[in-house]
Motif scaffolding. Structure first.
Motif, PDB file in Angstrom:
ATOM      1  N   GLY A  23       0.968  -1.347   0.121  1.00  0.00           N
ATOM      2  CA  GLY A  23      -0.014  -0.105   0.150  1.00  0.00           C
ATOM      3  C   GLY A  23       0.778   1.334  -0.014  1.00  0.00           C
ATOM      4  O   GLY A  23       0.663   2.354  -0.622  1.00  0.00           O
ATOM      5  N   ILE A  24       1.758   1.226   0.899  1.00  0.00           N
ATOM      6  CA  ILE A  24       2.659   2.631   0.842  1.00  0.00           C
ATOM      7  C   ILE A  24       3.380   2.612  -0.499  1.00  0.00           C
ATOM      8  O   ILE A  24       3.527   3.799  -0.920  1.00  0.00           O
ATOM      9  CB  ILE A  24       3.705   2.212   1.900  1.00  0.00           C
ATOM     10  N   GLY A  25       3.866   1.441  -0.930  1.00  0.00           N
ATOM     11  CA  GLY A  25       4.556   1.528  -2.539  1.00  0.00           C
ATOM     12  C   GLY A  25       3.651   2.159  -3.478  1.00  0.00           C
ATOM     13  O   GLY A  25       4.099   3.183  -4.331  1.00  0.00           O
ATOM     14  N   ILE A  26       2.241   1.899  -3.634  1.00  0.00           N
ATOM     15  CA  ILE A  26       1.275   2.296  -4.456  1.00  0.00           C
ATOM     16  C   ILE A  26       1.030   3.803  -4.214  1.00  0.00           C
ATOM     17  O   ILE A  26       0.966   4.700  -5.010  1.00  0.00           O
ATOM     18  CB  ILE A  26      -0.080   1.456  -4.260  1.00  0.00           C
ATOM     19  N   GLY A  27       1.037   4.313  -2.972  1.00  0.00           N
ATOM     20  CA  GLY A  27       0.962   5.600  -2.618  1.00  0.00           C
ATOM     21  C   GLY A  27       2.180   6.254  -2.979  1.00  0.00           C
ATOM     22  O   GLY A  27       1.910   7.493  -3.435  1.00  0.00           O
ATOM     23  N   VAL A  28       3.302   5.868  -2.993  1.00  0.00           N
ATOM     24  CA  VAL A  28       4.600   6.604  -3.358  1.00  0.00           C
ATOM     25  C   VAL A  28       4.529   6.854  -4.682  1.00  0.00           C
ATOM     26  O   VAL A  28       4.831   7.971  -5.465  1.00  0.00           O
ATOM     27  CB  VAL A  28       5.648   6.074  -2.668  1.00  0.00           C
ATOM     28  N   GLU A  29       4.192   5.803  -5.340  1.00  0.00           N
ATOM     29  CA  GLU A  29       4.200   5.853  -7.006  1.00  0.00           C
ATOM     30  C   GLU A  29       3.159   6.724  -7.431  1.00  0.00           C
ATOM     31  O   GLU A  29       3.192   7.663  -8.246  1.00  0.00           O
ATOM     32  CB  GLU A  29       3.673   4.338  -7.449  1.00  0.00           C
ATOM     33  N   LYS A  30       1.951   6.915  -6.677  1.00  0.00           N
ATOM     34  CA  LYS A  30       0.853   7.738  -7.111  1.00  0.00           C
ATOM     35  C   LYS A  30       1.497   9.356  -6.960  1.00  0.00           C
ATOM     36  O   LYS A  30       1.171  10.326  -7.805  1.00  0.00           O
ATOM     37  CB  LYS A  30      -0.631   7.684  -6.319  1.00  0.00           C
ATOM     38  N   MET A  31       2.048   9.430  -5.794  1.00  0.00           N
ATOM     39  CA  MET A  31       2.762  10.853  -5.440  1.00  0.00           C
ATOM     40  C   MET A  31       3.896  11.208  -6.334  1.00  0.00           C
ATOM     41  O   MET A  31       3.894  12.440  -7.170  1.00  0.00           O
ATOM     42  CB  MET A  31       3.292  10.583  -4.003  1.00  0.00           C
ATOM     43  N   VAL A  32       4.640  10.168  -6.910  1.00  0.00           N
ATOM     44  CA  VAL A  32       5.663  10.666  -7.916  1.00  0.00           C
ATOM     45  C   VAL A  32       4.779  10.874  -9.306  1.00  0.00           C
ATOM     46  O   VAL A  32       5.325  11.836  -9.921  1.00  0.00           O
ATOM     47  CB  VAL A  32       6.384   9.369  -8.262  1.00  0.00           C
ATOM     48  N   ILE A  33       3.876  10.253  -9.603  1.00  0.00           N
ATOM     49  CA  ILE A  33       3.058  10.654 -10.738  1.00  0.00           C
ATOM     50  C   ILE A  33       2.617  12.092 -10.695  1.00  0.00           C
ATOM     51  O   ILE A  33       2.674  12.758 -11.768  1.00  0.00           O
ATOM     52  CB  ILE A  33       2.054   9.588 -10.911  1.00  0.00           C
ATOM     53  N   LYS A  34       2.033  12.358  -9.592  1.00  0.00           N
ATOM     54  CA  LYS A  34       1.506  13.650  -9.221  1.00  0.00           C
ATOM     55  C   LYS A  34       2.518  14.655  -9.476  1.00  0.00           C
ATOM     56  O   LYS A  34       2.485  16.008 -10.060  1.00  0.00           O
ATOM     57  CB  LYS A  34       0.715  13.939  -8.054  1.00  0.00           C
ATOM     58  N   MET A  35       3.755  14.554  -8.837  1.00  0.00           N
ATOM     59  CA  MET A  35       4.860  15.468  -9.010  1.00  0.00           C
ATOM     60  C   MET A  35       5.227  15.655 -10.464  1.00  0.00           C
ATOM     61  O   MET A  35       5.571  16.851 -10.763  1.00  0.00           O
ATOM     62  CB  MET A  35       6.187  14.980  -8.074  1.00  0.00           C
ATOM     63  N   ALA A  36       5.323  14.394 -11.158  1.00  0.00           N
ATOM     64  CA  ALA A  36       6.029  14.650 -12.361  1.00  0.00           C
ATOM     65  C   ALA A  36       4.821  15.088 -13.326  1.00  0.00           C
ATOM     66  O   ALA A  36       5.378  16.138 -14.065  1.00  0.00           O
ATOM     67  CB  ALA A  36       6.077  13.215 -12.974  1.00  0.00           C
ATOM     68  N   GLU A  37       3.527  15.145 -12.911  1.00  0.00           N
ATOM     69  CA  GLU A  37       2.578  15.859 -14.135  1.00  0.00           C
ATOM     70  C   GLU A  37       2.705  17.330 -13.407  1.00  0.00           C
ATOM     71  O   GLU A  37       2.392  18.269 -14.267  1.00  0.00           O
ATOM     72  CB  GLU A  37       1.202  15.209 -13.521  1.00  0.00           C
ATOM     73  N   ASN A  38       3.018  17.724 -12.316  1.00  0.00           N
ATOM     74  CA  ASN A  38       3.168  19.029 -12.147  1.00  0.00           C
ATOM     75  C   ASN A  38       4.738  19.644 -12.382  1.00  0.00           C
ATOM     76  O   ASN A  38       5.102  20.612 -11.987  1.00  0.00           O
ATOM     77  CB  ASN A  38       2.984  19.214 -10.620  1.00  0.00           C
ATOM     78  N   THR A  49      10.924  11.790  -1.968  1.00  0.00           N
ATOM     79  CA  THR A  49      10.390  10.524  -1.634  1.00  0.00           C
ATOM     80  C   THR A  49      11.585   9.638  -1.367  1.00  0.00           C
ATOM     81  O   THR A  49      11.399   8.610  -0.832  1.00  0.00           O
ATOM     82  CB  THR A  49       9.952   9.922  -3.032  1.00  0.00           C
ATOM     83  N   GLY A  50      12.864   9.784  -1.774  1.00  0.00           N
ATOM     84  CA  GLY A  50      13.936   9.120  -1.357  1.00  0.00           C
ATOM     85  C   GLY A  50      13.940   7.745  -2.320  1.00  0.00           C
ATOM     86  O   GLY A  50      14.870   6.925  -2.022  1.00  0.00           O
ATOM     87  N   LEU A  51      13.423   7.798  -3.290  1.00  0.00           N
ATOM     88  CA  LEU A  51      13.413   6.810  -4.268  1.00  0.00           C
ATOM     89  C   LEU A  51      14.626   6.986  -5.257  1.00  0.00           C
ATOM     90  O   LEU A  51      15.010   8.257  -5.336  1.00  0.00           O
ATOM     91  CB  LEU A  51      12.140   6.860  -5.217  1.00  0.00           C
ATOM     92  N   SER A  52      15.111   5.995  -5.794  1.00  0.00           N
ATOM     93  CA  SER A  52      16.197   5.832  -6.448  1.00  0.00           C
ATOM     94  C   SER A  52      15.901   6.544  -7.939  1.00  0.00           C
ATOM     95  O   SER A  52      14.630   6.331  -8.255  1.00  0.00           O
ATOM     96  CB  SER A  52      16.760   4.470  -6.816  1.00  0.00           C
ATOM     97  N   LEU A  53      16.681   7.203  -8.663  1.00  0.00           N
ATOM     98  CA  LEU A  53      16.558   7.714  -9.698  1.00  0.00           C
ATOM     99  C   LEU A  53      16.065   6.575 -10.964  1.00  0.00           C
ATOM    100  O   LEU A  53      15.144   6.947 -11.497  1.00  0.00           O
ATOM    101  CB  LEU A  53      17.730   8.046 -10.500  1.00  0.00           C
ATOM    102  N   ASN A  54      16.551   5.393 -10.710  1.00  0.00           N
ATOM    103  CA  ASN A  54      15.744   4.332 -11.792  1.00  0.00           C
ATOM    104  C   ASN A  54      14.236   4.087 -11.591  1.00  0.00           C
ATOM    105  O   ASN A  54      13.761   3.673 -12.426  1.00  0.00           O
ATOM    106  CB  ASN A  54      16.742   3.108 -11.368  1.00  0.00           C
ATOM    107  N   LYS A  55      13.963   3.833 -10.239  1.00  0.00           N
ATOM    108  CA  LYS A  55      12.724   4.024  -9.965  1.00  0.00           C
ATOM    109  C   LYS A  55      11.807   4.924 -10.357  1.00  0.00           C
ATOM    110  O   LYS A  55      10.625   4.993 -11.036  1.00  0.00           O
ATOM    111  CB  LYS A  55      12.515   3.484  -8.245  1.00  0.00           C
ATOM    112  N   ILE A  56      12.356   6.489 -10.114  1.00  0.00           N
ATOM    113  CA  ILE A  56      11.580   7.464 -10.691  1.00  0.00           C
ATOM    114  C   ILE A  56      11.394   7.258 -12.178  1.00  0.00           C
ATOM    115  O   ILE A  56      10.057   7.545 -12.783  1.00  0.00           O
ATOM    116  CB  ILE A  56      12.253   8.501 -10.320  1.00  0.00           C
ATOM    117  N   VAL A  57      12.315   7.100 -13.001  1.00  0.00           N
ATOM    118  CA  VAL A  57      12.575   6.846 -14.442  1.00  0.00           C
ATOM    119  C   VAL A  57      11.398   5.840 -14.961  1.00  0.00           C
ATOM    120  O   VAL A  57      10.600   5.935 -15.641  1.00  0.00           O
ATOM    121  CB  VAL A  57      13.794   6.561 -14.819  1.00  0.00           C
ATOM    122  N   LEU A  58      11.322   4.723 -14.080  1.00  0.00           N
ATOM    123  CA  LEU A  58      10.319   3.679 -14.324  1.00  0.00           C
ATOM    124  C   LEU A  58       8.890   4.038 -14.225  1.00  0.00           C
ATOM    125  O   LEU A  58       8.214   3.764 -14.969  1.00  0.00           O
ATOM    126  CB  LEU A  58      10.709   2.294 -13.632  1.00  0.00           C
TER     127      LEU A  58
END
Length: 66
Positions: A23-38, A49-58
């Motif tokens: 659930g946390i992973g899904i929430g973080v992914e949704k947050m990254v999507i919103k950030m990217a859209e903005n 987020t503390g995510l790796s660059l690779n994860k953000i690119v994916l």
């Protein structure tokens, strides 16, 4: 009987832990999507987020494919 109850409790706690992590992973992914859209940069998303660059690119690639 006690061993069975302890085993059931351990299995249940593990299942809950896995569910929370997912659930946390899904929430973080949704947050990254919103950030990217903005228009946020990968560097800023990474700082927040503390995510790796690779994860953000994916996640960004996944967005383009949807």
């Amino acid at each position: 009987e006690t061993n069975t109850k302890n085993w059931e409790k351990a299995v249940l706690e593990k299942g809950i832990g896995i569910g929370v992590e997912k659930g946390i992973g899904i929430g973080v992914e949704k947050m990254v999507i919103k950030m990217a859209e903005n228009g946020m940069s990968n560097a800023d998303i990474r700082k927040i987020t503390g995510l790796s660059l690779n994860k953000i690119v994916l996640i960004r690639k996944k967005m383009k494919n949807q």
